[in-house]
Design an enzyme around this catalytic site. Structure first.
Site, PDB file in Angstrom:
ATOM      1  N   HIS A 100       0.843  -1.168  -0.001  1.00 41.36           N
ATOM      2  CA  HIS A 100      -0.043  -0.091  -0.039  1.00 41.36           C
ATOM      3  C   HIS A 100       0.885   1.173   0.046  1.00 41.36           C
ATOM      4  CE1 HIS A 100      -2.584  -2.963   2.111  1.00 41.36           C
ATOM      5  NE2 HIS A 100      -3.430  -2.281   1.591  1.00 41.36           N
ATOM      6  N   ASP A 103       2.184   2.031   3.545  1.00 37.30           N
ATOM      7  CA  ASP A 103       3.196   1.222   4.209  1.00 37.30           C
ATOM      8  C   ASP A 103       4.518   1.646   3.952  1.00 37.30           C
ATOM      9  OD1 ASP A 103       1.033  -0.487   4.338  1.00 37.30           O
ATOM     10  OD2 ASP A 103       1.274  -1.351   2.605  1.00 37.30           O
ATOM     11  N   GLU A 231     -10.579  -6.740  -4.341  1.00 35.07           N
ATOM     12  CA  GLU A 231     -10.478  -7.798  -3.400  1.00 35.07           C
ATOM     13  C   GLU A 231     -11.805  -7.828  -2.400  1.00 35.07           C
ATOM     14  OE1 GLU A 231      -7.839  -8.600   0.736  1.00 35.07           O
ATOM     15  OE2 GLU A 231      -6.932  -7.985  -1.095  1.00 35.07           O
ATOM     16  N   GLU A 267      -8.776 -13.549  -1.000  1.00 34.12           N
ATOM     17  CA  GLU A 267      -8.154 -13.845   0.128  1.00 34.12           C
ATOM     18  C   GLU A 267      -8.797 -15.187   1.141  1.00 34.12           C
ATOM     19  OE1 GLU A 267      -7.454 -11.756   4.541  1.00 34.12           O
ATOM     20  OE2 GLU A 267      -6.695 -10.565   2.955  1.00 34.12           O
ATOM     21  N   HIS A 270     -11.007 -13.622   4.323  1.00 40.50           N
ATOM     22  CA  HIS A 270     -12.260 -13.075   3.812  1.00 40.50           C
ATOM     23  C   HIS A 270     -13.228 -14.004   3.072  1.00 40.50           C
ATOM     24  CE1 HIS A 270      -9.666  -8.922   2.730  1.00 40.50           C
ATOM     25  NE2 HIS A 270      -9.762  -9.340   3.897  1.00 40.50           N
ATOM     26  N   ASP A 295      -4.650 -13.530  -1.966  1.00 42.40           N
ATOM     27  CA  ASP A 295      -3.778 -13.313  -0.615  1.00 42.40           C
ATOM     28  C   ASP A 295      -4.030 -14.618   0.371  1.00 42.40           C
ATOM     29  OD1 ASP A 295      -3.344 -10.673  -1.341  1.00 42.40           O
ATOM     30  OD2 ASP A 295      -4.590  -9.961   0.264  1.00 42.40           O
ATOM     31  N   ASP A 306     -10.698 -11.200  11.108  1.00 40.73           N
ATOM     32  CA  ASP A 306      -9.634 -11.592  10.327  1.00 40.73           C
ATOM     33  C   ASP A 306      -8.193 -11.524  10.999  1.00 40.73           C
ATOM     34  OD1 ASP A 306      -8.472 -11.868   7.928  1.00 40.73           O
ATOM     35  OD2 ASP A 306      -8.998 -10.020   6.900  1.00 40.73           O
ATOM     36  N   ASP A 308      -5.283 -13.219  10.026  1.00 37.54           N
ATOM     37  CA  ASP A 308      -4.139 -12.975   9.210  1.00 37.54           C
ATOM     38  C   ASP A 308      -2.979 -13.813   9.664  1.00 37.54           C
ATOM     39  OD1 ASP A 308      -5.432 -11.278   7.276  1.00 37.54           O
ATOM     40  OD2 ASP A 308      -5.022  -9.536   8.308  1.00 37.54           O
ATOM     41  N   ASP A 338      -0.314 -12.264   2.596  1.00 32.94           N
ATOM     42  CA  ASP A 338      -1.153 -11.235   3.427  1.00 32.94           C
ATOM     43  C   ASP A 338      -1.128 -12.028   4.765  1.00 32.94           C
ATOM     44  OD1 ASP A 338      -2.455  -9.387   4.415  1.00 32.94           O
ATOM     45  OD2 ASP A 338      -4.060  -9.525   3.230  1.00 32.94           O
TER      46      ASP A 338
END
Length: 436
Positions: A100, A103, A231, A267, A270, A295, A306, A308, A338
């Protein structure tokens, strides 16, 4: 940075299943051929910038736990972060990375300064990419963290926020184009609603559709050859998001005539939040010719949000890899990790271990899925299940011109009395386990 962020670790190599080296691949052999492509070509793994270099170990109950030799609010810190990032890419031998805009650089005091920062970092990235051979899988803009986006970006009731988001996306696409990114992702982190009591659904969806159209138009205007990806995500942080799942996003894109301009970045976490399996979302996207990129992560099934986590259960990934291979693969997409280390995993080396375990699990699943396809037993069993549909009278029911009356008359004339047939779910499940 005066010394290597990962010390003396690396580079990470393939050492095979008998290796006891925690900093070695046991299953991921980048050069191993699987169904005519190398593992690296199939998986196209990427390191994400945000979880590894922008997240400092915070959660909703606790302060940062990671001590990193950079800060996130100065360009000096951004350059130090880039040094660590490219060290990680080359230590792992991963061919791609993702980011991003927020980031990699601080926003600064204005959009103009933000744009200058992105342009400067793009120049630095270009030099590092040329030196290391690392490529950009995709770039994107963070349209959800800043308070200006508390009510969404494209769907915001304030048109100035819409305009600011458009300018921010333009800068991010320019950077992605400059770095020859294979894709550009739109993740609508807050494109949804908290309550319908203050929400105009029709207006907000029209705004989002126009925003996506503007992005596609700009892509063609500047000659960017990468794929635009959306996404899907059902919730969190908003109560309900307009990009809920694959089916919802496909219908949305059709509504605005974008289904041939945009593909999907799916993802694992998700899919789970939408109460689907990962393989369901993959198979559906593939059937709609919308599969773009992945992802790779997983959720904690007890937590309900989520989380991750790194994907480390190869068996869970096999059905998804099966449908990916059956659809022809992911390129120009890939497997973007991700995923983030746990808040207690405070050592830099833990970042490497998470990726090593994740890509090893994907490699195991890839081999199993390829064996399923090459063995042919699943295809043969499914073909047999639908064999009756290959008969001329069955095909005739589906062609234009067939009528409900003519089909009903055929049932009466031939005295058709269908008998139930087993779906043999247990057979398929047992067959799957043979390849694990």
């Amino acid at each position: 940075m005066s010394k290597r962020f990962f010390g003396d670790i690396g580079p990470v190599r393939f050492e095979g299943g008998k290796s006891d080296n925690p900093y070695a691949y046991r299953h991921y052999d980048p050069s191993r051929a699987v169904m005519g492509k190398t593992m690296a070509e199939h998986l196209r793994p990427a390191v994400c910038y945000w979880h590894n270099f922008a997240w400092m170990g915070t959660d909703m109950f606790g302060a940062p736990t990671f001590e990193r030799p950079w800060d996130g609010e100065t360009m000096k810190g951004a350059r130090a972060k880039a040094d660590a990032a490219f060290e990680m890419f080359t230590t792992l031998g991963f061919p791609f990375f993702t980011f991003h805009d927020r980031d990699v650089v601080p926003e600064g005091a204005s959009l103009k300064e933000f744009g200058r920062n992105i342009a400067e970092m793009s120049d630095l990235f270009a030099k590092k990419m040329q030196k290391t051979g690392t490529k950009l899988l995709w770039g994107t803009a963070n349209l959800f963290s800043h308070p200006r986006y508390l009510a969404g970006a494209a769907t915001n009731p304030d048109p100035d926020v819409f305009a600011f988001a458009a300018a921010q996306v333009k800068n991010a696409i320019d950077a992605t184009h400059k770095l020859d990114g294979a894709n550009y992702v739109l993740w609508g982190g807050r494109e949804g609603y908290e309550t319908l009591l203050n929400t105009d659904l029709k207006r907000e969806q029209e705004q989002l559709g126009r925003f996506l159209s503007l992005v596609v138009e700009y892509k063609h205007k500047i000659g960017y050859k990468g794929v635009i990806l959306v996404e899907p995500k059902p919730q969190e942080p908003t109560k309900h998001q307009y990009d809920f799942d694959v089916a919802t996003v496909f219908g949305f894109l059709q509504r605005f005539g974008l289904e041939r301009e945009v593909k999907l970045n799916i993802e694992v976490g998700h899919a789970v939040l939408a109460h689907h399996s990962f393989e369901h979302e993959i198979a559906l996207a593939a059937s709609l010719e919308m599969l773009g990129s992945i992802d790779a992560n997983r959720n904690d099934y007890q937590s309900g949000w989520d989380t991750d986590q790194f994907p480390n259960n190869a068996a869970e990934l096999v059905p998804a890899l099966y449908f990916i291979l059956k659809s022809g693969g992911l390129a120009p997409g890939g497997f973007n990790f991700d995923a983030k280390v746990r808040r207690q995993s405070i050592d830099p080396a833990d970042l490497l271990l998470g990726h090593i375990g994740g890509i090893d699990a994907c490699a195991e699943a890839l081999v199993a899925a390829a064996n399923m396809i090459e063995d042919g037993k699943f295809d043969a069993a499914r073909t047999e299940r639908y064999a009756a549909w290959e008969k001329p009278e069955a095909k005739a029911m589906l062609v234009k011109g067939a009528t409900l009356e003519s089909i009903a008359a055929r049932v009466t004339k031939k005295k058709i009395e269908p008998k139930p047939r087993s779906g043999r779910q247990e057979f398929y499940e047992n067959l799957l386990n043979r390849y694990l």
